[in-house]
Write a protein that holds these residues in place. Structure first.
Motif, PDB file in Angstrom:
ATOM      1  N   HIS A 159       0.870  -1.174   0.000  1.00  0.00           N
ATOM      2  CA  HIS A 159       0.000   0.000   0.000  1.00  0.00           C
ATOM      3  C   HIS A 159       0.908   1.226   0.000  1.00  0.00           C
ATOM      4  CE1 HIS A 159      -2.729  -3.066   1.316  1.00  0.00           C
ATOM      5  NE2 HIS A 159      -3.745  -2.230   1.171  1.00  0.00           N
ATOM      6  N   ILE A 160       0.768   2.074  -0.998  1.00  0.00           N
ATOM      7  CA  ILE A 160       1.608   3.264  -1.108  1.00  0.00           C
ATOM      8  C   ILE A 160       0.725   4.503  -1.046  1.00  0.00           C
ATOM      9  CG2 ILE A 160       3.205   4.561  -2.559  1.00  0.00           C
ATOM     10  CD1 ILE A 160       4.218   1.908  -3.646  1.00  0.00           C
ATOM     11  N   ALA A 161       0.988   5.348  -0.059  1.00  0.00           N
ATOM     12  CA  ALA A 161       0.235   6.585   0.097  1.00  0.00           C
ATOM     13  C   ALA A 161       0.873   7.675  -0.750  1.00  0.00           C
ATOM     14  CB  ALA A 161       0.206   7.008   1.564  1.00  0.00           C
ATOM     15  N   VAL A 162       0.036   8.392  -1.485  1.00  0.00           N
ATOM     16  CA  VAL A 162       0.504   9.466  -2.348  1.00  0.00           C
ATOM     17  C   VAL A 162      -0.216  10.745  -1.937  1.00  0.00           C
ATOM     18  CG1 VAL A 162       0.629  10.315  -4.717  1.00  0.00           C
ATOM     19  CG2 VAL A 162       0.944   7.879  -4.254  1.00  0.00           C
ATOM     20  N   PHE A 163       0.544  11.806  -1.762  1.00  0.00           N
ATOM     21  CA  PHE A 163      -0.015  13.118  -1.461  1.00  0.00           C
ATOM     22  C   PHE A 163       0.593  14.105  -2.432  1.00  0.00           C
ATOM     23  CE2 PHE A 163       0.159  17.261   0.563  1.00  0.00           C
ATOM     24  CZ  PHE A 163      -1.165  17.429   0.910  1.00  0.00           C
ATOM     25  N   CYS A 164      -0.241  14.740  -3.233  1.00  0.00           N
ATOM     26  CA  CYS A 164       0.242  15.773  -4.145  1.00  0.00           C
ATOM     27  C   CYS A 164      -0.878  16.772  -4.385  1.00  0.00           C
ATOM     28  CB  CYS A 164       0.778  15.175  -5.446  1.00  0.00           C
ATOM     29  SG  CYS A 164      -0.356  14.132  -6.346  1.00  0.00           S
ATOM     30  N   GLY A 165      -0.633  17.749  -5.228  1.00  0.00           N
ATOM     31  CA  GLY A 165      -1.517  18.883  -5.373  1.00  0.00           C
ATOM     32  C   GLY A 165      -2.902  18.587  -5.904  1.00  0.00           C
ATOM     33  N   ALA A 166      -3.861  19.381  -5.441  1.00  0.00           N
ATOM     34  CA  ALA A 166      -5.229  19.321  -5.943  1.00  0.00           C
ATOM     35  C   ALA A 166      -5.398  20.245  -7.141  1.00  0.00           C
ATOM     36  CB  ALA A 166      -6.208  19.693  -4.838  1.00  0.00           C
ATOM     37  N   ALA A 167      -4.300  20.807  -7.603  1.00  0.00           N
ATOM     38  CA  ALA A 167      -4.293  21.619  -8.817  1.00  0.00           C
ATOM     39  C   ALA A 167      -3.205  21.064  -9.738  1.00  0.00           C
ATOM     40  CB  ALA A 167      -4.003  23.076  -8.486  1.00  0.00           C
ATOM     41  N   SER A 168      -3.433  21.166 -11.020  1.00  0.00           N
ATOM     42  CA  SER A 168      -2.463  20.619 -11.977  1.00  0.00           C
ATOM     43  C   SER A 168      -1.335  21.576 -12.297  1.00  0.00           C
ATOM     44  CB  SER A 168      -3.169  20.222 -13.275  1.00  0.00           C
ATOM     45  OG  SER A 168      -4.073  19.187 -13.018  1.00  0.00           O
ATOM     46  N   GLY A 169      -1.559  22.867 -12.129  1.00  0.00           N
ATOM     47  CA  GLY A 169      -0.526  23.835 -12.479  1.00  0.00           C
ATOM     48  C   GLY A 169      -0.400  23.975 -13.980  1.00  0.00           C
ATOM     49  N   THR A 170       0.680  24.595 -14.404  1.00  0.00           N
ATOM     50  CA  THR A 170       0.868  24.862 -15.833  1.00  0.00           C
ATOM     51  C   THR A 170       1.969  24.022 -16.471  1.00  0.00           C
ATOM     52  OG1 THR A 170       2.385  26.664 -15.298  1.00  0.00           O
ATOM     53  CG2 THR A 170       0.068  27.244 -15.606  1.00  0.00           C
ATOM     54  N   ASP A 171       2.748  23.337 -15.671  1.00  0.00           N
ATOM     55  CA  ASP A 171       3.852  22.536 -16.196  1.00  0.00           C
ATOM     56  C   ASP A 171       3.363  21.113 -16.459  1.00  0.00           C
ATOM     57  OD1 ASP A 171       6.210  21.166 -16.748  1.00  0.00           O
ATOM     58  OD2 ASP A 171       7.367  22.283 -15.252  1.00  0.00           O
ATOM     59  N   GLN A 172       3.213  20.771 -17.713  1.00  0.00           N
ATOM     60  CA  GLN A 172       2.686  19.466 -18.098  1.00  0.00           C
ATOM     61  C   GLN A 172       3.589  18.303 -17.690  1.00  0.00           C
ATOM     62  OE1 GLN A 172      -0.391  18.647 -19.335  1.00  0.00           O
ATOM     63  NE2 GLN A 172      -0.741  20.763 -18.705  1.00  0.00           N
ATOM     64  N   ARG A 173       4.838  18.594 -17.343  1.00  0.00           N
ATOM     65  CA  ARG A 173       5.727  17.514 -16.887  1.00  0.00           C
ATOM     66  C   ARG A 173       5.208  16.899 -15.600  1.00  0.00           C
ATOM     67  NH1 ARG A 173      11.324  20.538 -16.836  1.00  0.00           N
ATOM     68  NH2 ARG A 173       9.894  22.076 -15.974  1.00  0.00           N
ATOM     69  N   PHE A 174       4.581  17.702 -14.732  1.00  0.00           N
ATOM     70  CA  PHE A 174       4.037  17.174 -13.484  1.00  0.00           C
ATOM     71  C   PHE A 174       2.818  16.288 -13.749  1.00  0.00           C
ATOM     72  CE2 PHE A 174       6.246  21.011 -11.887  1.00  0.00           C
ATOM     73  CZ  PHE A 174       7.152  20.366 -11.063  1.00  0.00           C
ATOM     74  N   THR A 175       1.992  16.696 -14.699  1.00  0.00           N
ATOM     75  CA  THR A 175       0.835  15.875 -15.059  1.00  0.00           C
ATOM     76  C   THR A 175       1.290  14.548 -15.639  1.00  0.00           C
ATOM     77  OG1 THR A 175      -0.492  17.852 -15.460  1.00  0.00           O
ATOM     78  CG2 THR A 175      -1.282  15.805 -16.454  1.00  0.00           C
ATOM     79  N   GLN A 176       2.298  14.577 -16.487  1.00  0.00           N
ATOM     80  CA  GLN A 176       2.825  13.342 -17.068  1.00  0.00           C
ATOM     81  C   GLN A 176       3.445  12.455 -15.989  1.00  0.00           C
ATOM     82  OE1 GLN A 176       2.428  11.990 -20.118  1.00  0.00           O
ATOM     83  NE2 GLN A 176       3.359  10.209 -19.140  1.00  0.00           N
ATOM     84  N   ALA A 177       4.163  13.055 -15.058  1.00  0.00           N
ATOM     85  CA  ALA A 177       4.762  12.279 -13.961  1.00  0.00           C
ATOM     86  C   ALA A 177       3.679  11.637 -13.092  1.00  0.00           C
ATOM     87  CB  ALA A 177       5.668  13.169 -13.118  1.00  0.00           C
ATOM     88  N   ALA A 178       2.589  12.359 -12.860  1.00  0.00           N
ATOM     89  CA  ALA A 178       1.483  11.813 -12.063  1.00  0.00           C
ATOM     90  C   ALA A 178       0.837  10.629 -12.779  1.00  0.00           C
ATOM     91  CB  ALA A 178       0.446  12.901 -11.784  1.00  0.00           C
ATOM     92  N   THR A 179       0.664  10.744 -14.080  1.00  0.00           N
ATOM     93  CA  THR A 179       0.113   9.647 -14.881  1.00  0.00           C
ATOM     94  C   THR A 179       1.044   8.442 -14.841  1.00  0.00           C
ATOM     95  OG1 THR A 179      -1.016  11.191 -16.344  1.00  0.00           O
ATOM     96  CG2 THR A 179      -0.642   8.974 -17.198  1.00  0.00           C
ATOM     97  N   THR A 180       2.323   8.689 -15.011  1.00  0.00           N
ATOM     98  CA  THR A 180       3.313   7.615 -14.981  1.00  0.00           C
ATOM     99  C   THR A 180       3.320   6.913 -13.621  1.00  0.00           C
ATOM    100  OG1 THR A 180       4.682   8.760 -16.607  1.00  0.00           O
ATOM    101  CG2 THR A 180       5.768   7.081 -15.269  1.00  0.00           C
ATOM    102  N   LEU A 181       3.237   7.683 -12.543  1.00  0.00           N
ATOM    103  CA  LEU A 181       3.200   7.090 -11.201  1.00  0.00           C
ATOM    104  C   LEU A 181       1.975   6.202 -11.034  1.00  0.00           C
ATOM    105  CD1 LEU A 181       4.178   6.724  -8.299  1.00  0.00           C
ATOM    106  CD2 LEU A 181       3.000   8.871  -7.734  1.00  0.00           C
ATOM    107  N   GLY A 182       0.815   6.687 -11.453  1.00  0.00           N
ATOM    108  CA  GLY A 182      -0.399   5.880 -11.349  1.00  0.00           C
ATOM    109  C   GLY A 182      -0.295   4.576 -12.122  1.00  0.00           C
ATOM    110  N   GLN A 183       0.231   4.636 -13.332  1.00  0.00           N
ATOM    111  CA  GLN A 183       0.408   3.432 -14.146  1.00  0.00           C
ATOM    112  C   GLN A 183       1.431   2.488 -13.526  1.00  0.00           C
ATOM    113  OE1 GLN A 183       1.400   5.411 -17.801  1.00  0.00           O
ATOM    114  NE2 GLN A 183      -0.748   5.542 -18.457  1.00  0.00           N
ATOM    115  N   TRP A 184       2.499   3.046 -12.963  1.00  0.00           N
ATOM    116  CA  TRP A 184       3.531   2.228 -12.321  1.00  0.00           C
ATOM    117  C   TRP A 184       2.950   1.480 -11.124  1.00  0.00           C
ATOM    118  CZ3 TRP A 184       5.692   1.830  -7.518  1.00  0.00           C
ATOM    119  CH2 TRP A 184       6.850   1.074  -7.427  1.00  0.00           C
ATOM    120  N   LEU A 185       2.146   2.162 -10.324  1.00  0.00           N
ATOM    121  CA  LEU A 185       1.522   1.511  -9.173  1.00  0.00           C
ATOM    122  C   LEU A 185       0.705   0.300  -9.613  1.00  0.00           C
ATOM    123  CD1 LEU A 185       0.360   4.667  -7.201  1.00  0.00           C
ATOM    124  CD2 LEU A 185       2.127   3.054  -6.469  1.00  0.00           C
TER     125      LEU A 185
END
Length: 95
Positions: free
Chosen positions: A3-29
């Motif tokens: 079980h891995i707890a993840v805490f990150c922003g409730a806003a996506s911001g403007t840098d798409q690299r963070f959105t891509q990293a979040a997607t990659t993390l979800g897929q990796w899990l």
């Protein structure tokens, strides 16, 4: 399974690299058969992690504060909504 707890922003911001990293993390899990432990939000980076994770077939353990309405609860199939899930996480990931 971990079980891995993840805490990150409730806003996506403007840098798409963070959105891509979040997607990659979800897929990796999901790929590594881990359970996502998170706050149950569907917005921002946290929602991106959860959406990618659940879309790839992973389980989730979401905790939702009582003040949320049912409309704010994003994933009715979340495996165990409980305010006690965070301490149960084997690992935690902050961003």
């Amino acid at each position: 399974m971990t079980h891995i707890a993840v805490f990150c922003g409730a806003a996506s911001g403007t840098d798409q690299r963070f959105t891509q990293a979040a997607t990659t993390l979800g897929q990796w899990l999901a790929t590594h058969h881990h359970t996502l432990v998170y706050g149950g939000g569907r917005f921002g980076l946290m929602g991106t992690v959860a959406t990618a994770c659940l879309a790839a077939g992973a389980r989730s353990s979401a905790s939702c504060p009582k003040t949320y309405s049912h409309a704010a609860w994003p994933y009715p199939a979340s495996s165990s909504p409980s305010r006690r899930t965070w301490p149960r996480a084997s690992n935690r990931c902050w961003r």
